[in-house]
Motif scaffolding. Sequence first.
Motif, PDB file in Angstrom:
ATOM      1  N   HIS A 107       0.847  -1.205   0.000  1.00 16.21           N
ATOM      2  CA  HIS A 107       0.000   0.000   0.000  1.00 16.21           C
ATOM      3  C   HIS A 107       0.879   1.251   0.000  1.00 16.21           C
ATOM      4  CE1 HIS A 107      -3.330  -2.683   0.834  1.00 16.21           C
ATOM      5  NE2 HIS A 107      -2.726  -3.128   1.923  1.00 16.21           N
ATOM      6  N   PRO A 108       1.580   1.524  -1.121  1.00 13.24           N
ATOM      7  CA  PRO A 108       2.420   2.722  -1.153  1.00 13.24           C
ATOM      8  C   PRO A 108       1.585   3.991  -1.196  1.00 13.24           C
ATOM      9  CG  PRO A 108       2.346   1.697  -3.320  1.00 13.24           C
ATOM     10  CD  PRO A 108       1.632   0.760  -2.388  1.00 13.24           C
ATOM     11  N   ILE A 109       2.131   5.054  -0.635  1.00  9.22           N
ATOM     12  CA  ILE A 109       1.463   6.353  -0.679  1.00  9.22           C
ATOM     13  C   ILE A 109       2.285   7.281  -1.563  1.00  9.22           C
ATOM     14  CG2 ILE A 109       0.481   6.037   1.624  1.00  9.22           C
ATOM     15  CD1 ILE A 109       2.610   7.921   2.702  1.00  9.22           C
ATOM     16  N   SER A 110       1.680   8.363  -1.991  1.00 13.81           N
ATOM     17  CA  SER A 110       2.387   9.304  -2.850  1.00 13.81           C
ATOM     18  C   SER A 110       3.316  10.175  -2.006  1.00 13.81           C
ATOM     19  CB  SER A 110       1.390  10.196  -3.591  1.00 13.81           C
ATOM     20  OG  SER A 110       0.703  11.034  -2.676  1.00 13.81           O
ATOM     21  N   ILE A 111       4.279  10.798  -2.674  1.00 21.84           N
ATOM     22  CA  ILE A 111       5.199  11.690  -1.968  1.00 21.84           C
ATOM     23  C   ILE A 111       4.431  12.847  -1.349  1.00 21.84           C
ATOM     24  CG2 ILE A 111       7.170  13.237  -2.256  1.00 21.84           C
ATOM     25  CD1 ILE A 111       8.176  11.433  -4.468  1.00 21.84           C
ATOM     26  N   ARG A 112       3.408  13.329  -2.070  1.00 20.49           N
ATOM     27  CA  ARG A 112       2.596  14.428  -1.539  1.00 20.49           C
ATOM     28  C   ARG A 112       1.902  14.013  -0.245  1.00 20.49           C
ATOM     29  NH1 ARG A 112      -1.431  17.224  -5.661  1.00 20.49           N
ATOM     30  NH2 ARG A 112       0.614  17.666  -6.575  1.00 20.49           N
ATOM     31  N   GLN A 113       1.383  12.787  -0.218  1.00 23.15           N
ATOM     32  CA  GLN A 113       0.740  12.300   1.000  1.00 23.15           C
ATOM     33  C   GLN A 113       1.748  12.152   2.127  1.00 23.15           C
ATOM     34  OE1 GLN A 113      -1.072   8.804  -1.048  1.00 23.15           O
ATOM     35  NE2 GLN A 113      -2.941   9.355   0.061  1.00 23.15           N
ATOM     36  N   LEU A 114       2.943  11.677   1.805  1.00 22.16           N
ATOM     37  CA  LEU A 114       3.971  11.509   2.825  1.00 22.16           C
ATOM     38  C   LEU A 114       4.341  12.853   3.441  1.00 22.16           C
ATOM     39  CD1 LEU A 114       6.003   9.618   4.249  1.00 22.16           C
ATOM     40  CD2 LEU A 114       7.616  10.117   2.392  1.00 22.16           C
ATOM     41  N   LEU A 115       4.465  13.881   2.609  1.00 22.94           N
ATOM     42  CA  LEU A 115       4.825  15.205   3.119  1.00 22.94           C
ATOM     43  C   LEU A 115       3.698  15.844   3.922  1.00 22.94           C
ATOM     44  CD1 LEU A 115       6.680  16.663  -0.005  1.00 22.94           C
ATOM     45  CD2 LEU A 115       7.689  15.730   2.089  1.00 22.94           C
ATOM     46  N   ARG A 116       2.463  15.460   3.599  1.00 24.27           N
ATOM     47  CA  ARG A 116       1.319  16.047   4.292  1.00 24.27           C
ATOM     48  C   ARG A 116       0.973  15.355   5.600  1.00 24.27           C
ATOM     49  NH1 ARG A 116      -3.168  17.263  -0.480  1.00 24.27           N
ATOM     50  NH2 ARG A 116      -2.070  19.027  -1.438  1.00 24.27           N
ATOM     51  N   LEU A 117       1.546  14.150   5.819  1.00 25.41           N
ATOM     52  CA  LEU A 117       1.204  13.412   7.030  1.00 25.41           C
ATOM     53  C   LEU A 117       1.636  14.191   8.259  1.00 25.41           C
ATOM     54  CD1 LEU A 117       2.150   9.739   6.143  1.00 25.41           C
ATOM     55  CD2 LEU A 117      -0.126  10.657   6.513  1.00 25.41           C
ATOM     56  N   ALA A 118       0.739  14.303   9.218  1.00 27.53           N
ATOM     57  CA  ALA A 118       1.039  14.973  10.475  1.00 27.53           C
ATOM     58  C   ALA A 118       1.897  14.070  11.344  1.00 27.53           C
ATOM     59  CB  ALA A 118      -0.247  15.324  11.210  1.00 27.53           C
ATOM     60  N   PRO A 119       2.705  14.629  12.246  1.00 26.36           N
ATOM     61  CA  PRO A 119       3.551  13.796  13.105  1.00 26.36           C
ATOM     62  C   PRO A 119       2.775  12.782  13.924  1.00 26.36           C
ATOM     63  CG  PRO A 119       4.224  16.098  13.223  1.00 26.36           C
ATOM     64  CD  PRO A 119       2.946  16.064  12.441  1.00 26.36           C
ATOM     65  N   LYS A 120       1.530  13.074  14.235  1.00 33.39           N
ATOM     66  CA  LYS A 120       0.755  12.154  15.058  1.00 33.39           C
ATOM     67  C   LYS A 120       0.354  10.896  14.302  1.00 33.39           C
ATOM     68  CE  LYS A 120      -1.183  15.674  18.128  1.00 33.39           C
ATOM     69  NZ  LYS A 120      -2.427  16.287  18.647  1.00 33.39           N
ATOM     70  N   THR A 121       0.302  11.009  12.974  1.00 34.82           N
ATOM     71  CA  THR A 121      -0.169   9.863  12.191  1.00 34.82           C
ATOM     72  C   THR A 121       0.916   9.243  11.334  1.00 34.82           C
ATOM     73  OG1 THR A 121      -0.889  11.336  10.400  1.00 34.82           O
ATOM     74  CG2 THR A 121      -2.506  10.770  12.096  1.00 34.82           C
ATOM     75  N   ALA A 122       2.024   9.935  11.131  1.00 36.54           N
ATOM     76  CA  ALA A 122       3.089   9.404  10.272  1.00 36.54           C
ATOM     77  C   ALA A 122       3.935   8.414  11.053  1.00 36.54           C
ATOM     78  CB  ALA A 122       3.969  10.547   9.755  1.00 36.54           C
ATOM     79  N   ALA A 123       4.095   7.233  10.488  1.00 35.77           N
ATOM     80  CA  ALA A 123       4.865   6.205  11.187  1.00 35.77           C
ATOM     81  C   ALA A 123       6.329   6.590  11.301  1.00 35.77           C
ATOM     82  CB  ALA A 123       4.732   4.871  10.456  1.00 35.77           C
ATOM     83  N   VAL A 124       6.805   7.365  10.314  1.00 37.82           N
ATOM     84  CA  VAL A 124       8.200   7.748  10.356  1.00 37.82           C
ATOM     85  C   VAL A 124       8.493   8.680  11.507  1.00 37.82           C
ATOM     86  CG1 VAL A 124       7.978   9.777   8.867  1.00 37.82           C
ATOM     87  CG2 VAL A 124      10.117   8.465   8.866  1.00 37.82           C
ATOM     88  N   GLU A 125       7.469   9.367  12.027  1.00 33.07           N
ATOM     89  CA  GLU A 125       7.654  10.308  13.117  1.00 33.07           C
ATOM     90  C   GLU A 125       7.149   9.772  14.442  1.00 33.07           C
ATOM     91  OE1 GLU A 125       9.171  13.088  12.948  1.00 33.07           O
ATOM     92  OE2 GLU A 125       9.424  13.279  10.796  1.00 33.07           O
TER      93      GLU A 125
END
Length: 500
Positions: free
Chosen positions: A236-254
Amino acid sequence: MTARHNQPDEETPLLASEHHESHKRKHTPIPWGQFSILLVLQLAEPLTSQVIYPFAPDLIRNIGITHGDETKVGYYVGVMQSIFFATQALTVLHWSRISDHIGRKPVIMTGLMGLSISMYCFGLSRTFWGAVISRSLNGALNGNIGVMKSMLAEITDPSNIAQAYAFLPIAWSTGATIGPVIGGSLSRPAERFPNVFGHSEFFKTYPYFLACAIPATFSAIACFVTLFFLKETVRHPISIRQLLRLAPKTAAVERDVQVPKTTPADLDDDDSRPLPLRRLLTPRVIVAAGNYAFLAIVDITLRAIQPVFYSTPIALGGLGLSPQTIGLILSLYGVTNGVMQIFLFGRIHDRFGTKRVYMAGIASVLPVFALFPVINELARLEGLSRTVWALVLGQALLSILVNFAYGCVFIFITASAPNKASLGSVNGLAQMLVSVMRTVGPATANSLFALSIDEEHHYLGGFFVYYALSALVCVALAVGTFLPDRTMSDGAAAEEGADE
C-alpha cells in the motif's frame, strides 16, 4: 498472555510469520523474471563506484591538486574513493525508510538517475573539488542497495531465499570486475584510439568522460527498465505528496509513542505500516546489522591489502607481481567465486544451516591472513617458485568462503525485520553501518600495511597488519555467536529434505 504469544509484534522476526506457510509447501521456484531485473539493476552501484579505480591516480596528477608531489597522490585518491561510501552512509537509511512508505520503485529510479547524472558530472570534472562533489552526489543519491535487498526478500520465501541470496555477491563481483576494465580501457580515448577519437577536442579536454559515460548510461537505461518492467512490492504505497502532508501524530516515520497491543482484528493493518526507527532497534535487528558490519570490514580489509601485497616488492613484504598478473589472479577469483556461489551455496546452507555457514565463512579469513607472511617468507627463500604460486592460488580460492557469509547474513537481516512493511528500514540501517565500514576499512588496512613494512618501525617483522586484522576476525566471530541458532529458512530446508 497466551493470546499475545500467538500474535506477532515488533519483536517477532519476519520469517517466523511465514513459518506456517512453509509447512504447507515444498521448495518454491525463484521468480526469475523480477529476480533477474533486480540482479541487473544491482550492477549499477559497483560499476559506478569501481570504474574510477584504474584512472584515479592519473586524474589526481592531471588536475594539479598535488602540485607534482607524488607522495600525496595516494592520499587524494583515497579521499575520492572513500567519499562515495561516506555520503552513502549518511543517506542510505533515509532512502530505505522512504521506500517503506512510497514504494521501492520510486526510490530505485531516483537512485539510478542520481548515479547517472553524478557520473556524467564526474567525467566532466576538471578540479579536485568538482570530482569530490560528483562522488558525494553519487553516494548520497544512491540508496538502492538496501532497497533492492528488501525487494528480493519480498519476492522470495523461506524455502528459496538462500538460493536467491547466493546470487547477490555475484552481481557485485561482476560489476566490480567490469568497472575497472571499462575505466582502464576507455580513459584517455584520444591517446588510446587516435583513429577514432584523436580528432575530438572534447575527449582531449575531458579524457575520462567516456569511461564515466558507460556506467552513467547503463544507470539511465536501468532506470527506464525499472519504470516499465519492475513490479512494486510494497502493498500500500502512498504518494510523496501524501507523505509530506502526514502529520507527526499519524506518520509512522515520526511516531515514537507507545502503541497499544495489537488485536487479531488490527493485525493485518499493523503489518502493513512501517514502524518508527526507535521500535526497529530491537536486539534481533541490532545483532543482525552488527554482524553484517563486521563481515563487511573483515572482507573489505582483506580485499584492500590483497592487491597491495601482490604488488609490493618481495624485500618489503609482498610478491612484486605485475598489474597484469594481479588482474589475472583476481579474475580467476571472481569467476570461481561466481561458480561456487551459484552451485554450492544453496546446498551448503541447506546442509549445515545459516549460522554454521556464516561462522565458517568468517573463520576462513584467519588462515587467509596467516598465509600472507608464509607466502612472503617462501618468496624470499625460493623466489616465485611453484610452491609460492600454489599457495597464492590456494589462498585466493580459500578467500572465496567468506562470501558464503554474505548470503547468510542477508537471511538473518530479513528474519530480524519486525514486519514486511519495515523491511526497507531494517536493510537501510544495516547498509548504513556497512557503508561506514567500507569508508574506513580500506584506509585503515592500507595504513596498517604501510606502517608494518615501514623500514623505520617494521613492527613484528613487517607482519603487524596480519596480526591486527586477525584480531578483527576474532572479534567478528565473537559477535557472530549472538546470532540466533536457527532461522525459518533452515526449518524450510529441513522440511524439504525430510519430504524427499
